[in-house]
Design a protein around this motif. Structure first.
Motif, PDB file in Angstrom:
ATOM      1  N   LEU A   1      98.396  78.433  15.608  1.00 17.47           N
ATOM      2  CA  LEU A   1      98.134  76.937  15.772  1.00 17.47           C
ATOM      3  C   LEU A   1      98.935  75.778  15.299  1.00 17.47           C
ATOM      4  CD1 LEU A   1      94.094  76.990  15.763  1.00 17.47           C
ATOM      5  CD2 LEU A   1      95.629  76.719  17.715  1.00 17.47           C
ATOM      6  N   ILE A   2      99.097  76.226  13.772  1.00 15.48           N
ATOM      7  CA  ILE A   2     100.198  75.310  13.328  1.00 15.48           C
ATOM      8  C   ILE A   2     101.347  75.425  14.229  1.00 15.48           C
ATOM      9  CG2 ILE A   2     101.364  75.146  11.174  1.00 15.48           C
ATOM     10  CD1 ILE A   2      99.026  76.169   9.709  1.00 15.48           C
ATOM     11  N   ILE A   3     102.084  76.488  14.503  1.00 21.22           N
ATOM     12  CA  ILE A   3     103.364  76.584  15.075  1.00 21.22           C
ATOM     13  C   ILE A   3     103.301  75.905  16.413  1.00 21.22           C
ATOM     14  CG2 ILE A   3     104.902  78.406  16.150  1.00 21.22           C
ATOM     15  CD1 ILE A   3     104.060  80.417  14.004  1.00 21.22           C
ATOM     16  N   THR A   4     101.912  75.623  17.100  1.00 22.94           N
ATOM     17  CA  THR A   4     102.254  74.767  18.222  1.00 22.94           C
ATOM     18  C   THR A   4     102.587  73.368  18.035  1.00 22.94           C
ATOM     19  OG1 THR A   4      99.868  74.275  17.849  1.00 22.94           O
ATOM     20  CG2 THR A   4     100.147  76.157  19.238  1.00 22.94           C
ATOM     21  N   GLY A   5     102.584  72.905  17.043  1.00 27.91           N
ATOM     22  CA  GLY A   5     102.909  71.534  16.615  1.00 27.91           C
ATOM     23  C   GLY A   5     104.434  71.572  16.184  1.00 27.91           C
ATOM     24  N   TYR A   6     105.324  72.636  16.328  1.00 28.17           N
ATOM     25  CA  TYR A   6     106.500  72.727  15.830  1.00 28.17           C
ATOM     26  C   TYR A   6     107.544  71.521  15.945  1.00 28.17           C
ATOM     27  CZ  TYR A   6     108.856  73.436  20.299  1.00 28.17           C
ATOM     28  OH  TYR A   6     109.116  73.102  21.615  1.00 28.17           O
ATOM     29  N   GLU A   7     107.118  70.600  17.034  1.00 33.55           N
ATOM     30  CA  GLU A   7     107.913  69.575  17.285  1.00 33.55           C
ATOM     31  C   GLU A   7     107.827  68.561  16.250  1.00 33.55           C
ATOM     32  OE1 GLU A   7     106.850  68.724  21.531  1.00 33.55           O
ATOM     33  OE2 GLU A   7     108.800  69.554  21.741  1.00 33.55           O
ATOM     34  N   THR A   8     106.791  68.391  15.626  1.00 34.46           N
ATOM     35  CA  THR A   8     106.486  67.334  14.584  1.00 34.46           C
ATOM     36  C   THR A   8     106.216  67.570  13.130  1.00 34.46           C
ATOM     37  OG1 THR A   8     104.133  67.455  15.148  1.00 34.46           O
ATOM     38  CG2 THR A   8     105.206  65.835  16.540  1.00 34.46           C
ATOM     39  N   THR A   9     106.107  68.855  12.911  1.00 32.99           N
ATOM     40  CA  THR A   9     106.087  69.658  11.621  1.00 32.99           C
ATOM     41  C   THR A   9     107.342  69.922  10.830  1.00 32.99           C
ATOM     42  OG1 THR A   9     105.781  71.830  12.695  1.00 32.99           O
ATOM     43  CG2 THR A   9     103.917  70.698  12.304  1.00 32.99           C
ATOM     44  N   PRO A  10     107.407  69.727   9.574  1.00 33.23           N
ATOM     45  CA  PRO A  10     108.737  70.175   8.700  1.00 33.23           C
ATOM     46  C   PRO A  10     109.175  71.534   8.980  1.00 33.23           C
ATOM     47  CG  PRO A  10     107.038  69.054   7.569  1.00 33.23           C
ATOM     48  CD  PRO A  10     106.321  69.524   8.733  1.00 33.23           C
ATOM     49  N   VAL A  11     110.462  71.655   8.868  1.00 28.74           N
ATOM     50  CA  VAL A  11     110.770  73.082   9.020  1.00 28.74           C
ATOM     51  C   VAL A  11     110.070  74.166   7.968  1.00 28.74           C
ATOM     52  CG1 VAL A  11     113.023  74.630   8.744  1.00 28.74           C
ATOM     53  CG2 VAL A  11     113.182  72.468   9.956  1.00 28.74           C
ATOM     54  N   TRP A  12     109.801  73.610   7.043  1.00 30.80           N
ATOM     55  CA  TRP A  12     109.224  74.574   5.634  1.00 30.80           C
ATOM     56  C   TRP A  12     107.829  75.137   6.207  1.00 30.80           C
ATOM     57  CZ3 TRP A  12     104.592  73.440   3.769  1.00 30.80           C
ATOM     58  CH2 TRP A  12     103.955  72.120   3.667  1.00 30.80           C
ATOM     59  N   THR A  13     107.066  74.125   7.350  1.00 30.84           N
ATOM     60  CA  THR A  13     105.817  74.426   7.343  1.00 30.84           C
ATOM     61  C   THR A  13     105.965  75.529   8.680  1.00 30.84           C
ATOM     62  OG1 THR A  13     105.080  72.245   7.246  1.00 30.84           O
ATOM     63  CG2 THR A  13     103.786  73.564   8.565  1.00 30.84           C
ATOM     64  N   GLU A  14     106.908  75.564   9.641  1.00 27.13           N
ATOM     65  CA  GLU A  14     107.161  76.275  10.430  1.00 27.13           C
ATOM     66  C   GLU A  14     107.292  77.976   9.949  1.00 27.13           C
ATOM     67  OE1 GLU A  14     111.029  76.933  12.883  1.00 27.13           O
ATOM     68  OE2 GLU A  14     109.813  75.766  14.199  1.00 27.13           O
ATOM     69  N   THR A  15     108.160  77.770   9.001  1.00 28.46           N
ATOM     70  CA  THR A  15     108.819  78.982   8.193  1.00 28.46           C
ATOM     71  C   THR A  15     107.762  79.771   7.607  1.00 28.46           C
ATOM     72  OG1 THR A  15     110.947  78.196   8.033  1.00 28.46           O
ATOM     73  CG2 THR A  15     110.337  80.089   6.461  1.00 28.46           C
ATOM     74  N   SER A  16     106.817  78.751   6.891  1.00 31.12           N
ATOM     75  CA  SER A  16     105.603  79.267   6.158  1.00 31.12           C
ATOM     76  C   SER A  16     104.509  79.871   7.074  1.00 31.12           C
ATOM     77  CB  SER A  16     105.097  78.326   5.253  1.00 31.12           C
ATOM     78  OG  SER A  16     105.777  77.626   4.259  1.00 31.12           O
ATOM     79  N   SER A  17     104.353  79.190   8.211  1.00 35.42           N
ATOM     80  CA  SER A  17     103.438  79.781   9.125  1.00 35.42           C
ATOM     81  C   SER A  17     103.831  81.207   9.705  1.00 35.42           C
ATOM     82  CB  SER A  17     103.198  78.709  10.275  1.00 35.42           C
ATOM     83  OG  SER A  17     102.504  77.461   9.764  1.00 35.42           O
ATOM     84  N   LEU A  18     105.286  81.218  10.098  1.00 33.14           N
ATOM     85  CA  LEU A  18     105.587  82.424  10.577  1.00 33.14           C
ATOM     86  C   LEU A  18     105.460  83.560   9.540  1.00 33.14           C
ATOM     87  CD1 LEU A  18     109.052  81.409  12.376  1.00 33.14           C
ATOM     88  CD2 LEU A  18     106.890  82.419  13.587  1.00 33.14           C
ATOM     89  N   ALA A  19     105.887  83.417   8.409  1.00 42.28           N
ATOM     90  CA  ALA A  19     105.705  84.252   7.290  1.00 42.28           C
ATOM     91  C   ALA A  19     104.208  84.664   7.372  1.00 42.28           C
ATOM     92  CB  ALA A  19     106.423  83.915   6.035  1.00 42.28           C
ATOM     93  N   THR A  20     103.354  83.984   6.824  1.00 35.59           N
ATOM     94  CA  THR A  20     101.933  84.050   6.938  1.00 35.59           C
ATOM     95  C   THR A  20     101.239  84.796   7.828  1.00 35.59           C
ATOM     96  OG1 THR A  20     101.831  81.942   5.443  1.00 35.59           O
ATOM     97  CG2 THR A  20      99.687  83.155   6.125  1.00 35.59           C
ATOM     98  N   SER A  21     101.525  84.464   9.291  1.00 41.48           N
ATOM     99  CA  SER A  21     101.259  85.176  10.317  1.00 41.48           C
ATOM    100  C   SER A  21     101.565  86.553  10.280  1.00 41.48           C
ATOM    101  CB  SER A  21     101.587  84.506  11.554  1.00 41.48           C
ATOM    102  OG  SER A  21     103.041  84.256  11.762  1.00 41.48           O
ATOM    103  N   ARG A  22     102.845  86.649   9.872  1.00 45.94           N
ATOM    104  CA  ARG A  22     103.460  88.126   9.921  1.00 45.94           C
ATOM    105  C   ARG A  22     102.999  88.846   8.858  1.00 45.94           C
ATOM    106  NH1 ARG A  22     109.884  89.261  10.721  1.00 45.94           N
ATOM    107  NH2 ARG A  22     109.812  91.575  10.576  1.00 45.94           N
ATOM    108  N   CYS A  23     102.458  88.362   7.855  1.00 47.29           N
ATOM    109  CA  CYS A  23     101.643  88.884   6.798  1.00 47.29           C
ATOM    110  C   CYS A  23     100.491  89.620   7.147  1.00 47.29           C
ATOM    111  CB  CYS A  23     101.566  88.073   5.724  1.00 47.29           C
ATOM    112  SG  CYS A  23     100.360  88.526   4.364  1.00 47.29           S
ATOM    113  N   PHE A  24      99.867  88.801   7.731  1.00 44.13           N
ATOM    114  CA  PHE A  24      98.399  88.873   8.264  1.00 44.13           C
ATOM    115  C   PHE A  24      98.222  90.016   9.674  1.00 44.13           C
ATOM    116  CE2 PHE A  24      97.048  85.376   5.610  1.00 44.13           C
ATOM    117  CZ  PHE A  24      96.081  85.913   4.978  1.00 44.13           C
ATOM    118  N   MET A  25      99.434  89.955  10.317  1.00 43.78           N
ATOM    119  CA  MET A  25      99.519  90.667  11.489  1.00 43.78           C
ATOM    120  C   MET A  25      99.652  92.222  11.042  1.00 43.78           C
ATOM    121  SD  MET A  25      98.302  89.348  14.084  1.00 43.78           S
ATOM    122  CE  MET A  25      98.258  91.041  14.796  1.00 43.78           C
TER     123      MET A  25
END
Length: 208
Positions: free
Chosen positions: A113-137
């Motif tokens: 859900l955080i990644i859906t707002g990639y156009e307005t979120t900082p790059v570090w937020t996108e990277t952190s969300s990808l990493a965390t989602s990969r962790c839990f998957m």
């Protein structure tokens, strides 16, 4: 009752594999799309996932010509699978198989859900969300392969696990259509929403 359980397991195998391989491919797709050397990774001109050109430049020895930060982001997202394995090991017996699976999928859904707002979120937020989602998957994938065989009797356990793995392969086959094709065509937000909804539904099935 066994038919209901079997159908649930088939869905879990399909969905968890679809989401796991999806976030793996999405991690690379997003950063490869930023490899045109523009330096502005939030620009719509920095790659297909962000609405620009999806072509990939290569070096003279045919490796992807990405910015150093893109390699760092991909590495961070990849190494995040290790905490996922640790989380699974710590929670399997404490929370139980299905509860651990459900919790992991809920956290992954939040990250999507955080990644859906990639156009307005900082790059570090996108990277952190990808990493965390990969962790839990990774947690979900690990727990599923522990839980599924335990639900079947000995005489059909190997067959049941093989069929479940077959549904997982189907999920793996279909996920590039979303994580690569659609994301590379500028529909990253839609792909992230799809992953978030599927993760939420799969979590509900796991808890149920």
């Amino acid at each position: 009752e066994n038919r209901k359980l079997t159908a649930m397991l088939w869905f879990l195998f399909f969905a968890v594999a679809f989401l796991y391989y999806g976030v793996v491919l999405l991690t690379t797709e997003i950063h490869v799309d930023g490899g045109n050397g523009s330096g502005d990774r939030n620009s719509l001109d920095s790659g297909g996932a962000r609405g620009g050109d999806d072509s990939l430049k290569c070096t003279s020895h045919a490796s992807p010509d990405l910015q150093t930060q893109a390699y760092v982001d991909i590495f961070v997202s990849s190494i995040a699978e290790l905490p996922g394995l640790l989380f699974a090991a710590l929670c399997l017996d404490r929370l139980g198989r299905r509860r651990t699976l459900g919790v992991a999928l809920v956290f992954a859904a939040v990250c999507f859900l955080i990644i859906t707002g990639y156009e307005t979120t900082p790059v570090w937020t996108e990277t952190s969300s990808l990493a965390t989602s990969r962790c839990f998957m990774m947690t979900a994938f690990t727990v599923l392969y522990v839980y599924a065989p335990e639900t079947q009797t000995t005489c059909v356990r190997a067959t049941a696990l093989g069929l479940g793995n077959g549904f997982a392969r189907i999920g793996g086959i279909l996920t590039p259509l979303f994580a690569v094709q659609l994301a590379g065509s500028g529909y990253l937000a839609g792909v992230a929403w799809t992953f978030a909804v599927l993760a939420g539904c799969t979590a509900a099935v796991a808890f149920y």
